[in-house]
Design an enzyme around this catalytic site. Sequence first.
Site: not given
Ligand SMILES: Cc1cc2nc3c(=O)[nH]c(=O)nc-3n(C[C@H](O)[C@H](O)[C@H](O)COP(=O)(O)OP(=O)(O)OC[C@H]3O[C@@H](n4cnc5c(N)ncnc54)[C@H](O)[C@@H]3O)c2cc1C
Length: 497
Positions: A13, A15-16, A39, A45, A49, A78, A340
């Site tokens: 849960g 952003t993705a 969880s 992460i 932003e 932006k 980017e």
């Molecule tokens: C340094 C950095 C800077 C960034 N800056 C940008 C930016 O400026 N612009 C941009 O577009 N993107 C940026 N990104 C990428 C962006 O942060 C991610 O694409 C976005 O936050 C999506 O993350 P996610 O949802 O895939 O993963 P996460 O935010 O990691 O979410 C993972 C989810 O899975 C759940 N989960 C994991 N394991 C378990 C488990 N065992 N049981 C239950 N739940 C679990 C967690 O609780 C969480 O809800 C950046 C990334 C990094 C590393």
Amino acid sequence: MQDPVRKVVIAGGGTAGWMTAALLKKVLQAQVDIELVESEDVGTIGVGEATIPPIQTFNQFLGLDEKAFLRETNGTIKLAIAFENWRKQGESYFHTFGAPGATLGICGFQHYWLRARKAGLDASLWDFDLNYLGCKAGKFNKIQSENPVYNMGYAYHFDSTLYGQFLRRLAEQAGAKRTEGMIEHVSLNTKTGFVNGLQLTDGRQVTGDFFIDCTGMRSLLLQKALGVAYEDWSHWLAADSALAVPSQRHQQTAPYTRSIAREVGWQWRIPLTHRNGNGLVYSSAYLNDDKARNMLMDNLDTEALDEPRKIRFKTGRAEKQWHKNVVAIGLSSGFLEPLESTSIHLIQSAIVRLLKMFPNNAVTPSMEALYNEESKDEYETIRDFIILHYYLNERDDSDFWQDMQRLTLPDRLAQKINAFKDTATVFNEQNDMFRDASWVQVMMGQGIMPADYHPSADVHSDSAILDIMAKVYEAKQQPIAQMLSHDDFLARYTKIQ
Ligand SMILES: Cc1cc2nc3c(=O)[nH]c(=O)nc-3n(C[C@H](O)[C@H](O)[C@H](O)COP(=O)(O)OP(=O)(O)OC[C@H]3O[C@@H](n4cnc5c(N)ncnc54)[C@H](O)[C@@H]3O)c2cc1C
């Protein structure tokens, strides 16, 4: 063949996860049940932003009110990214979301600009870009005009945690179910190898027909349970670490992201209404974490509000983003460093692709193959665009930058650079999210001055081309005077009536 897809389980849960839940529910409504498992103990992460303009379409499609969205996410406008010290120390350029120049014929504006320079023009390409002018003046306004000369493309900076909460409310209101719990095990059907359930640490089992892996870099379903391999691109994109830290806001909120190249890697500054997001992206092979910390903290221009947080990553992508009945969206599918601001866009485009190919009944290999081909292409074109910034540097102050100049480029990128050097023409790939104007700005900003331009630009005499340029210049300058400062725009636009 598998059962018809009536229940979709989203694991994760961040952003993705919430972007996926919100859009799937909006489009498919009662056709599918959606259960999202996340969880709080694992958390998200917590970075991400800065965005690119197509996010407007995503938000509009969900029916988000832009004013409420900006208010609730502490969002700002932006218009561009300023790349400072990327080509050389002390030099900077902008990659804007605007439309530099105007449509003057069959070829891009840069051809006419090059022609005009031959006739004595001394204005830069960016002087013809409304977005650039807005950035320099710290101004923004929504321009109501059908004339593309006044097109001022924009995206947002926002607090990603607040954006996630905003989307969660929307998805839950539309009927998505949220389950709090830690996924311990992913169970597979022994005959088909399809995922049939997620086992939580408290013994509960979440079952479904189709699974979307949004578990972030852990990639619990696609990579861990189904064993899809990861293609490592660190030989092209050396950064493997980031430190992120919030700091006090500035008195004036810039309408752009800053990307400042440091001795190793680069530092971001993202202005929100309540604080700045800052971070350093670096390669641990060239810089240890302590030095990186000092480099970041010594270069904050407002007071830090927390301790820096370290994030390790491996640039690359899962070899397949859809396998059997699992699609990975977000960091579970791969990661390209944030230079980017493309990750959130990759999430958006993966959801749209999935929706277009969404199985009405059983999951079919033909859809899986198409999906994988498109997403590979999309990832690769963004990868190349990011490599471009590093490769075309002329810095001589560190091994890092010198090594970047010696990268062996992917063939497609090498061809693109050579074609631009020779002819000022950008050859664009169908699935490239960055259009000609973006490539032109970065290639020129990083120091390429094309040797030639298109013959059609020569149909104008010297005086005629200078006259045309003067008119475009005037048209671009004209709206700036009437624009509000970025802060005034945000205050007025987001004020609750
Ligand atoms: C340094 C950095 C800077 C960034 N800056 C940008 C930016 O400026 N612009 C941009 O577009 N993107 C940026 N990104 C990428 C962006 O942060 C991610 O694409 C976005 O936050 C999506 O993350 P996610 O949802 O895939 O993963 P996460 O935010 O990691 O979410 C993972 C989810 O899975 C759940 N989960 C994991 N394991 C378990 C488990 N065992 N049981 C239950 N739940 C679990 C967690 O609780 C969480 O809800 C950046 C990334 C990094 C590393």
